[in-house]
Each structure stands twice: as structure tokens, then as C-alpha cells.
Design a protein around this motif. Structure first.
Motif, PDB file in Angstrom:
ATOM      1  N   LYS A  96      -0.346 -10.277  -6.866  1.00 46.72           N
ATOM      2  CA  LYS A  96       0.801 -10.995  -7.363  1.00 46.72           C
ATOM      3  C   LYS A  96       1.511 -10.177  -8.335  1.00 46.72           C
ATOM      4  CE  LYS A  96       0.203 -15.758  -6.075  1.00 46.72           C
ATOM      5  NZ  LYS A  96      -1.336 -16.219  -6.011  1.00 46.72           N
ATOM      6  N   ASN A 105      -2.400 -24.737  -2.630  1.00 50.07           N
ATOM      7  CA  ASN A 105      -1.074 -24.671  -2.199  1.00 50.07           C
ATOM      8  C   ASN A 105      -0.899 -25.517  -0.996  1.00 50.07           C
ATOM      9  OD1 ASN A 105       0.160 -23.024  -3.994  1.00 50.07           O
ATOM     10  ND2 ASN A 105      -0.609 -21.105  -2.999  1.00 50.07           N
ATOM     11  N   GLY A 127       0.166 -19.091   2.680  1.00 49.80           N
ATOM     12  CA  GLY A 127       0.621 -18.285   1.753  1.00 49.80           C
ATOM     13  C   GLY A 127       1.738 -17.281   2.242  1.00 49.80           C
ATOM     14  N   ASP A 128       2.623 -16.901   1.432  1.00 52.34           N
ATOM     15  CA  ASP A 128       3.326 -15.678   1.683  1.00 52.34           C
ATOM     16  C   ASP A 128       3.152 -14.490   0.758  1.00 52.34           C
ATOM     17  OD1 ASP A 128       5.689 -14.053   2.136  1.00 52.34           O
ATOM     18  OD2 ASP A 128       6.938 -15.573   2.474  1.00 52.34           O
ATOM     19  N   PRO A 129       2.551 -13.594   0.867  1.00 56.02           N
ATOM     20  CA  PRO A 129       2.683 -12.648   2.171  1.00 56.02           C
ATOM     21  C   PRO A 129       1.206 -12.853   3.003  1.00 56.02           C
ATOM     22  CG  PRO A 129       2.346 -11.022   0.380  1.00 56.02           C
ATOM     23  CD  PRO A 129       2.451 -12.263  -0.177  1.00 56.02           C
ATOM     24  N   GLU A 130       0.456 -13.599   2.571  1.00 57.55           N
ATOM     25  CA  GLU A 130      -1.049 -13.652   3.409  1.00 57.55           C
ATOM     26  C   GLU A 130      -0.721 -13.984   4.832  1.00 57.55           C
ATOM     27  OE1 GLU A 130      -0.167 -15.377   0.476  1.00 57.55           O
ATOM     28  OE2 GLU A 130      -1.929 -15.582  -0.618  1.00 57.55           O
ATOM     29  N   ARG A 133       0.560 -25.274   2.034  1.00 55.01           N
ATOM     30  CA  ARG A 133       1.167 -24.425   3.170  1.00 55.01           C
ATOM     31  C   ARG A 133       0.835 -23.165   3.198  1.00 55.01           C
ATOM     32  NH1 ARG A 133       2.663 -20.502  -0.502  1.00 55.01           N
ATOM     33  NH2 ARG A 133       2.991 -21.448  -2.247  1.00 55.01           N
ATOM     34  N   TYR A 141      -4.338 -24.288   1.293  1.00 57.96           N
ATOM     35  CA  TYR A 141      -4.552 -23.119   0.710  1.00 57.96           C
ATOM     36  C   TYR A 141      -5.250 -23.141  -0.639  1.00 57.96           C
ATOM     37  CZ  TYR A 141      -2.610 -18.566  -1.637  1.00 57.96           C
ATOM     38  OH  TYR A 141      -2.450 -17.519  -2.251  1.00 57.96           O
ATOM     39  N   GLY A 172       5.813 -13.775  -6.314  1.00 62.49           N
ATOM     40  CA  GLY A 172       5.259 -14.558  -5.154  1.00 62.49           C
ATOM     41  C   GLY A 172       4.420 -13.894  -4.669  1.00 62.49           C
ATOM     42  N   ASP A 201      -3.851 -11.644  -1.809  1.00 65.35           N
ATOM     43  CA  ASP A 201      -2.639 -11.027  -2.087  1.00 65.35           C
ATOM     44  C   ASP A 201      -2.689 -10.306  -3.571  1.00 65.35           C
ATOM     45  OD1 ASP A 201      -2.552 -13.078  -3.962  1.00 65.35           O
ATOM     46  OD2 ASP A 201      -0.710 -13.667  -3.220  1.00 65.35           O
ATOM     47  N   GLU A 216      -5.772 -22.261  -7.989  1.00 66.95           N
ATOM     48  CA  GLU A 216      -4.627 -23.347  -7.594  1.00 66.95           C
ATOM     49  C   GLU A 216      -4.756 -23.575  -6.237  1.00 66.95           C
ATOM     50  OE1 GLU A 216      -0.968 -20.978  -7.510  1.00 66.95           O
ATOM     51  OE2 GLU A 216      -1.595 -19.688  -5.701  1.00 66.95           O
TER      52      GLU A 216
HETATM   53  N1  GLY Z   1       0.954 -15.618  -2.020  1.00 64.38           N
HETATM   54  C1  GLY Z   1       1.027 -16.555  -2.777  1.00 64.38           C
HETATM   55  C2  GLY Z   1       1.507 -17.936  -2.006  1.00 64.38           C
HETATM   56  O1  GLY Z   1       2.147 -17.836  -1.327  1.00 64.38           O
HETATM   57  O2  GLY Z   1       1.750 -18.795  -3.183  1.00 64.38           O
END
Ligand code: GLY
Length: 426
Positions: A214, A285, A289-292, A287, A269, A226, A212, A283
Motif C-alpha cells: 500500500k 472489503n 481488491g485492486d490490484p490483487e 469487493r 476480502y 489504494g 498488496d 479491514e
Molecule cells: N488493495 C487494497 C484494496 O483493494 O482495498
């Protein structure tokens, strides 16, 4: 099977779109959803943090499976709450979601398991944190330890910027309680990428790679958001690098959690930087990713419900996913002012025309139905996603579709995918 999807972002529109194509889904609901999820699901007016109402809806409507999209309900224990009531869920428990919800927890696990990541210190006292950055010097990275909607990270090239970031997080409480602790770490260098894996406690299925963008502006400049766009696959990740990431990062982290009596089930993630010394973790995550998720769902050819159920049932070893070999690329359109203050309620035109183009899908995020119109209702408004024969082709198609969409103050980056295209032409 009746399925409830919790969330209302672009990620959830992409997940709903994919889940709706499963022959096993007999009814799909989104809570609260958005006008995009309403194309394929019944939206129900329950917020993601309204646990009592969600549980009541599940029980009264015979929901067989709940898919939780965003990090906030995961970190607050929605999975635990639903599972305690006998509901099958996709998404990690509250304890497991700390991998995202508490950046210092994630650092401790990485340290215990010798997972490569940036050297870091944590502080609960602003004065001590400021003293540390003055002593350590720039460049340096300052992070709010808790959840901050992807905006709690500052990459600081001068000491004064780092002091200002600490001030904003700890003294001005820009992210509320999420900033009660800061994590301060060395700045790493190299290309970034996102590796997402399904985890069912013991089995790990690594998805196709993604990346992504950022920063808000072209050339990766301006404040962090995000995510302003993403594509999959990323050419910087080779098959052997992917295996290294699995062996050196994902396996030890999942093992470390198990050793602490934490079972991880859902998406893990890993945001990575490919440094000259190998991949290192930026990092985690808990859940998608948004927008992956938008390009990943465009490329996923297998039944998403089947793999999510396999995760919940601990049968991920029985699953093999098929992916479209063509790349996909998503460009996010944002409201004027994002990631700061922005207006809402502005009419959006052209979504249907863009959606009608071949191999293009508009995933809606911050949108709202107002009478017959769809209007803006968030910072990140929508993501135009396209499949192409190459990343450059997917990029061209996504921007052609974006040209058809308009709302006042609309902003989008013009260079999503530029690194991949430059890498490919080397
Ligand atoms: N695209 C990064 C996130 O979902 O945290």
C-alpha cells in the motif's frame, strides 16, 4: 448471456478480460469502462453511481447478469436496486456492504463473533478523539470510518501525527462524510496478506492468497495508496493458516451477518495481519481488491462467469476452481503526485509492446482514449502483471515489461514482491 460489468479501474479491466474468455458470455459491456476494458467489452458512457441509467440500460439491452466491481455503488445499494427490478447481480447488498462502508459496523460484528482484530474505539467528536490518542500514546492507527478510496488510514508513530490525522479527517473533512466518525485502534505487527473469498450466503470458497503493497515508495515507506502492486500466492500463508482464517474469521463473520438478517453474496476480502498471536483482521472489503485482482485473474483458469453465477444462485458448493500453480505479480504505475494532486492527459507509450511479451498483461486503470492516443486519467494509471515460474521470475518479467512503458512523471515501486522473495530465500 449478456453481461454488464460496472466500474472503470484496473480491477475491472482484469475482471472484464477474464469474463470475456467465458464461452457463455455472448456480449460484454462495461460502464463506464476504460480503454483496457474496451479491448474485450463495449464501453457505455454511464457512471457507476448513475443507478437509473444503469437499470434502464440493463432493461433495454436484455442484460442477464450484472457484475459490480467498486465499493461505492455497492455501499450505496446498486445491488438492491437492480435485484428489486428482477436483475441477477454479483455483489453484496447495501446492508452487507457495510462491512467495508462502515468500519465501526465491521468492528461490532467482529466483537460479537469474537473474531481476532485490533482493539478499537470510535469517536464522532474530534476533541474526544484527540484526547484519547494523547492519553493512549503512539504508535496508533487512525481510520475514517466511511469509504475513502483506500486513503483514509493513517499509521501514526507519534501522537502529533495521530492528532493531525484526526484534524484532517474530522475538522478539514478530507474524506467528506466518510470522516464523520473515526475508528482509532492499536497498531498490530507482522506480515500482511489479503484473503479473498466468494460467499453465497452459506458457502465460502477461499481463493488463493495474495498480498498488496500500500505505501507509495520502496521499502513500504510514504503515504498510503489504494495499492502499488500485488502478488499471488504469498508464501507467508500456508494451507493450514488459510483454514484457520476460514474457521476463525470468515465463517463467524458470515454467521454474524446472517444472525443480523444480512445475507452476504459476493466477494468478502479480509485484509489480515499475521501477528505472533495468529491472524488478525485489519479491514474487510466488500469487493475484489485492486490490484490483487490482477494477479488473481492471471492465475484463475476456471470460468469466472460460472463461479459468479453460482454465487448469485447460492450454488457455490457445486464449484471447484482451478488455479495456475505459477505465481503472478503486478506492478502499478502512478501519476506524479499521487496519492496527492496529479496531472492528467499525458500520453502513454509502450502498452502494446509490453502486452506482446509472453505471460504479461497490462491492465489499465486511470487511462483515457484521446484520438488515437491513450493518455493518463487518474492516480493509479495501469498495472503490469506477469506470470512466472517463481515470484522472482514473475517480478523480473513484470519489470521488463514496465521498462517498455512511458508517460511523463511516471512513478512505480521497484521492490514489489521483495518480502516474498526474501521469505522464500530464508
Ligand atoms: N488493495 C487494497 C484494496 O483493494 O482495498
Amino acid at each position: 448471456m449478456k453481461v454488464l460489468l460496472v466500474g472503470n479501474g484496473g480491477r475491472e479491466h482484469a475482471l472484464a478480460w477474464k469474463l470475456a474468455s467465458s464461452p457463455r458470455v455472448t456480449a460484454l459491456y462495461a460502464a463506464p469502462g476504460n480503454p483496457g476494458t474496451a479491448q474485450v467489452a463495449d464501453n457505455i458512457p454511464i457512471g457507476v453511481m448513475e443507478f437509473d441509467k444503469l437499470l434502464k440500460f440493463v432493461k433495454e439491452n436484455g442484460i442477464g447478469f450484472v457484475v459490480i466491481g467498486p465499493e461505492d455503488p455497492l455501499a450505496a445499494g446498486l445491488t438492491d436496486r437492480l435485484q428489486a427490478a428482477g436483475v441477477k447481480v454479483f455483489g453484496p447488498s447495501k446492508a452487507a456492504a457495510q462491512i467495508e462502508g462502515d468500519k465501526w459496523f465491521a468492528k461490532e460484528i467482529m466483537r460479537q463473533q469474537a473474531v481476532p482484530t485490533a482493539e478499537a474505539r470510535s469517536f464522532t467528536d474530534a476533541g474526544a478523539a484527540e484526547e484519547f490518542v494523547r492519553m493512549r500514546g503512539a504508535p496508533i492507527v487512525v481510520k475514517a470510518a466511511g469509504l475513502a478510496k483506500g486513503k483514509g488510514v493513517s499509521v501514526c508513530y507519534r501522537v502529533e501525527e495521530a492528532v493531525a490525522a484526526i484534524h484532517s479527517i474530522m475538522r478539514d473533512k478530507a474524506f467528506g462524510d466518510a470522516g464523520a466518525r473515526v475508528v482509532i485502534e492499536e497498531k498490530m505487527n507482522g506480515p500482511e496478506c489479503s484473503i479473498l473469498a466468494f460467499i453465497d450466503r452459506k458457502n465460502i470458497y477461499v481463493m488463493e492468497s495474495a498480498q498488496d503493497h500500500k505505501p507509495i515508495d520502496d521499502g513500504d515507506t510514504g503515504p498510503m495508496t489504494g495499492g502499488m502492486g500485488a502478488y499471488s500466492p504469498t508464501p507467508v500463508i500456508t494451507e493450514s493458516l488459510l483454514r484457520d482464517v476460514e474457521r476463525q474469521i470468515l465463517v463467524p463473520v458470515v454467521d454474524g451477518l446472517i444472525r443480523d438478517d444480512i445475507e452476504y453474496r459476493g466477494i468478502l476480502y479480509a485484509g489480515l495481519m499475521l501477528t505472533p498471536n495468529g491472524p488478525r483482521v485489519l479491514e474487510f472489503n466488500c469487493r475484489f481488491g485492486d490490484p490483487e485482482t490482477q494477479p488473481l485473474m492471471m492465475r484463475l483458469q476456471s470460468d469466472l462467469l460460472e463461479v459468479m453465477l453460482a454465487v448469485a444462485d447460492g450454488k457455490l458448493d457445486k464449484v471447484n476452481l482451478k488455479w495456475d500453480p505459477r505465481p503472478a505479480l503486478a506492478v502499478v504505475a502512478t501519476s506524479k503526485g499521487y496519492p496527492g494532486k496529479y496531472p492528467s492527459g499525458l500520453p502513454i507509450s509502450g502498452i502494446d509492446q509490453a502486452d506482446a511479451l509472453p505471460n504479461v498483461k497490462v491492465f489499465q486503470a486511470g487511462t483515457k482514449q484521446q484520438g488515437k492516443e491513450i493518455v493518463t486519467d487518474g492516480g493509479r494509471v495501469l498495472a503490469v502483471t506477469a506470470l512466472g515460474h517463481t515470484i522472482a521470475d514473475a517480478q523480473k518479467r513484470a519489470y521488463q515489461a514496465m521498462d517498455l512503458i512511458h508517460f511523463d512523471g511516471m512513478h512505480y515501486r521497484k521492490d514489489i514482491g521483495h518480502q516474498a522473495i526474501a521469505f522464500g530465500s530464508k
